[in-house]
Design a protein around this motif. Structure first.
Motif, short mmCIF file in Angstrom:
data_model
loop_
_atom_site.label_atom_id
_atom_site.label_comp_id
_atom_site.label_asym_id
_atom_site.label_seq_id
_atom_site.Cartn_x
_atom_site.Cartn_y
_atom_site.Cartn_z
N ALA A 38 0.84 -1.20 0.00
CA ALA A 38 0.00 0.00 0.00
C ALA A 38 0.87 1.25 0.00
O ALA A 38 1.99 1.25 0.54
N LEU A 39 0.39 2.30 -0.59
CA LEU A 39 1.05 3.59 -0.58
C LEU A 39 0.62 4.35 0.67
O LEU A 39 -0.48 4.15 1.20
N ASP A 40 1.52 5.21 1.12
CA ASP A 40 1.15 6.13 2.20
C ASP A 40 0.60 7.39 1.53
O ASP A 40 1.31 8.04 0.77
N PRO A 41 -0.67 7.73 1.80
CA PRO A 41 -1.27 8.86 1.10
C PRO A 41 -0.65 10.21 1.46
O PRO A 41 -0.81 11.19 0.73
N MET B 89 -3.17 3.38 0.98
CA MET B 89 -3.78 3.16 -0.36
C MET B 89 -3.25 1.84 -0.91
O MET B 89 -2.23 1.84 -1.62
N PRO B 90 -3.88 0.71 -0.58
CA PRO B 90 -3.41 -0.56 -1.13
C PRO B 90 -3.38 -0.52 -2.66
O PRO B 90 -4.28 0.07 -3.28
#
Lengths: 98, 98
Positions: A38-41, B89-90
């Protein structure tokens, strides 16, 4: 079960490339029950990876899989640092394959 | 996709009861792709929950599901605190249902 949870950073502008490498071989790791990238927003270089495995041995064995070793070798130069690394003990939930 | 990751603490000795409540209705939440409950091996009261959803709206809608609302109502008195709460954000992985 054995789990891991970590946050690490790519070199600036390399997050997408790093994510692609992390996702390259997630489907063929015996004992892997969950592996979510997952991205870190709030941080353009930060990536979160959460994992669940049948046991710690299956996780360790995965690191010897040729495709995984190749992906790790390509990924390492793109990693700027590890912000957090936590072992966990998954006990259940939804989306745990196997 | 929308994700969340958090660490919270039960009241002393209440972790198992809290885990049981968290697992009560994980199978019936539309839009839930992954919901993993894990113990912290180094802290007897700490629980890690990692989630992935199709979108933030499906997560929000899950909080209105009667069975989820009941489980949350029973769980709240057993929670001593929240150590960490992170939106993510997966982008992919293994064990993402749906």
């Amino acid at each position: 079960m054995f789990g891991m949870l970590g946050k690490f950073r790519s070199l600036p502008g390399q997050r997408d490339a790093l994510v692609a490498l992390l996702l390259e071989c997630t489907a063929d790791m015996p004992g892997c029950l969950s592996y979510v990238v997952a991205l870190d927003p709030a941080d353009a270089d930060a990536i979160w990876v959460t994992e669940a495995w049948t046991d710690e041995a299956s996780h360790a064995a995965s690191l010897a899989i040729p495709a995984v070793k190749q992906a790790i070798a390509k990924a390492m130069p793109l990693i700027a640092g590890v912000d957090m690394h936590q072992k966990t003990m998954p006990v259940g939930g939804y989306g745990l394959a196997g």
